[in-house]
Design a protein around this motif. Structure first.
Motif, PDB file in Angstrom:
ATOM      1  N   ARG A 186      11.890  14.022  37.987  1.00  0.00           N
ATOM      2  CA  ARG A 186      11.177  15.461  38.311  1.00  0.00           C
ATOM      3  C   ARG A 186      11.515  16.497  37.179  1.00  0.00           C
ATOM      4  O   ARG A 186      10.400  16.865  37.030  1.00  0.00           O
TER       5      ARG A 186
ATOM      6  N   THR B 284       2.559  19.560  27.912  1.00  0.00           N
ATOM      7  CA  THR B 284       1.145  19.377  27.964  1.00  0.00           C
ATOM      8  C   THR B 284       0.413  20.894  28.195  1.00  0.00           C
ATOM      9  O   THR B 284      -0.560  20.966  27.362  1.00  0.00           O
ATOM     10  N   ALA B 285       0.942  21.646  28.860  1.00  0.00           N
ATOM     11  CA  ALA B 285       0.333  23.101  28.840  1.00  0.00           C
ATOM     12  C   ALA B 285       0.412  23.919  27.705  1.00  0.00           C
ATOM     13  O   ALA B 285      -0.542  24.414  27.066  1.00  0.00           O
TER      14      ALA B 285
ATOM     15  N   THR C  65       9.083  14.942  34.303  1.00  0.00           N
ATOM     16  CA  THR C  65       7.857  15.345  34.530  1.00  0.00           C
ATOM     17  C   THR C  65       7.547  16.801  34.447  1.00  0.00           C
ATOM     18  O   THR C  65       6.346  17.223  33.774  1.00  0.00           O
ATOM     19  N   THR C  66       8.531  17.523  34.860  1.00  0.00           N
ATOM     20  CA  THR C  66       8.215  19.152  34.436  1.00  0.00           C
ATOM     21  C   THR C  66       8.204  19.367  33.182  1.00  0.00           C
ATOM     22  O   THR C  66       7.462  20.151  32.641  1.00  0.00           O
TER      23      THR C  66
ATOM     24  N   ALA D 221       4.816  18.144  31.477  1.00  0.00           N
ATOM     25  CA  ALA D 221       3.625  19.082  32.334  1.00  0.00           C
ATOM     26  C   ALA D 221       3.812  20.646  31.334  1.00  0.00           C
ATOM     27  O   ALA D 221       2.771  20.820  30.771  1.00  0.00           O
ATOM     28  N   GLU D 222       4.959  20.911  30.968  1.00  0.00           N
ATOM     29  CA  GLU D 222       4.989  21.870  30.457  1.00  0.00           C
ATOM     30  C   GLU D 222       4.599  22.026  28.917  1.00  0.00           C
ATOM     31  O   GLU D 222       4.062  22.660  27.959  1.00  0.00           O
TER      32      GLU D 222
END
Length: 80
Positions: A53, A63-64, A56-57, A60-61
């Motif tokens: 988790r 990628t953003a 993955t966070t 995601a951060e």
């Protein structure tokens, strides 16, 4: 049936019940050990899930942030 026969039968039943209770006590101890092992496995799994988790966070951060940079560059290209 004589009293001796009845007593003999009662003693046999008592012995059988005693053995049954002893077996049940051992089974309960085995089940407790199994449950303790499962709890340990669940703790390990939870730790692994928490790690996934978190990773993955982070992805995601990142990628953003990359998307934001790409949008800035696209905006610059369109206004130039």
């Amino acid at each position: 049936m004589t009293i001796d026969e009845r007593l003999e039968k009662l003693v046999a039943r008592h012995e059988a019940l005693t053995q049954t209770v002893e077996l049940m006590a051992r089974d309960m101890q085995d089940m407790k050990s199994s449950i303790d092992g499962l709890k340990s496995s669940m703790d390990t799994l939870k730790s692994s899930v928490d790690g996934v988790r978190s990773y993955t966070t982070e992805i995601a951060e990142a990628t953003a942030r990359l998307l934001h940079i790409a949008q800035i560059h696209e905006h610059r290209d369109n206004t130039a």
